[in-house]
Design a protein around this motif. Structure first.
Motif: not given
Length: 98
Positions: A20-29, A62-64, A82-88
Motif C-alpha cells: 500500500g505504500m507510494t514511493m516518492l516521484e522520481h526520474g532516473h539519472g 514515475h511514482c510507483p 535517481s532524481r527526486y522531484k520533491t524537496f523531501i
C-alpha cells in the motif's frame, strides 16, 4: 546495497516496500532495471509482478505504488542515482541511500 565486481558502474540494491505504500516521484539519472521478486507495483508504465522486469531510462519519471496484500521486494540495478522531484525526496536520498 549489494557489492558489484571491480570496474562495474552503478549500483545494485535490494528494496523491500510495505503493501500500500507510494514511493516518492522520481526520474532516473541513467538506465534502471527492476526485477520484482515478491509482490507487485504499478506506475504510469504499467503493472509489474513477480518475475517482471521494469526497464526504465533517464527520460522516465514515475511514482510507483505498491499493491495491497503483500510487501514488494525488488532487486534494482541503476547506472546513476535517481532524481527526486520533491524537496523531501532530495533530503532523504542521502540518508536512505536511494
Amino acid at each position: 546495497e549489494l557489492p558489484l565486481s571491480k570496474g562495474a558502474r552503478g549500483s545494485l540494491k535490494l528494496l523491500s516496500i510495505a503493501s500500500g505504500m507510494t514511493m516518492l516521484e522520481h526520474g532516473h539519472g541513467g538506465e534502471e532495471l527492476t526485477l520484482v521478486l515478491k509482490g507487485a507495483f504499478r506506475d504510469k508504465v504499467g503493472r509489474f509482478g513477480v518475475g517482471d522486469v521494469a526497464d526504465l531510462d533517464e527520460e522516465t519519471e514515475h511514482c510507483p505504488v505498491i499493491e495491497e496484500g503483500e510487501t514488494c521486494i525488488c532487486l534494482f540495478a541503476t547506472e546513476a542515482p535517481s532524481r527526486y522531484k520533491t524537496f523531501i525526496g532530495r533530503l532523504l536520498q542521502p540518508l536512505l541511500g536511494i
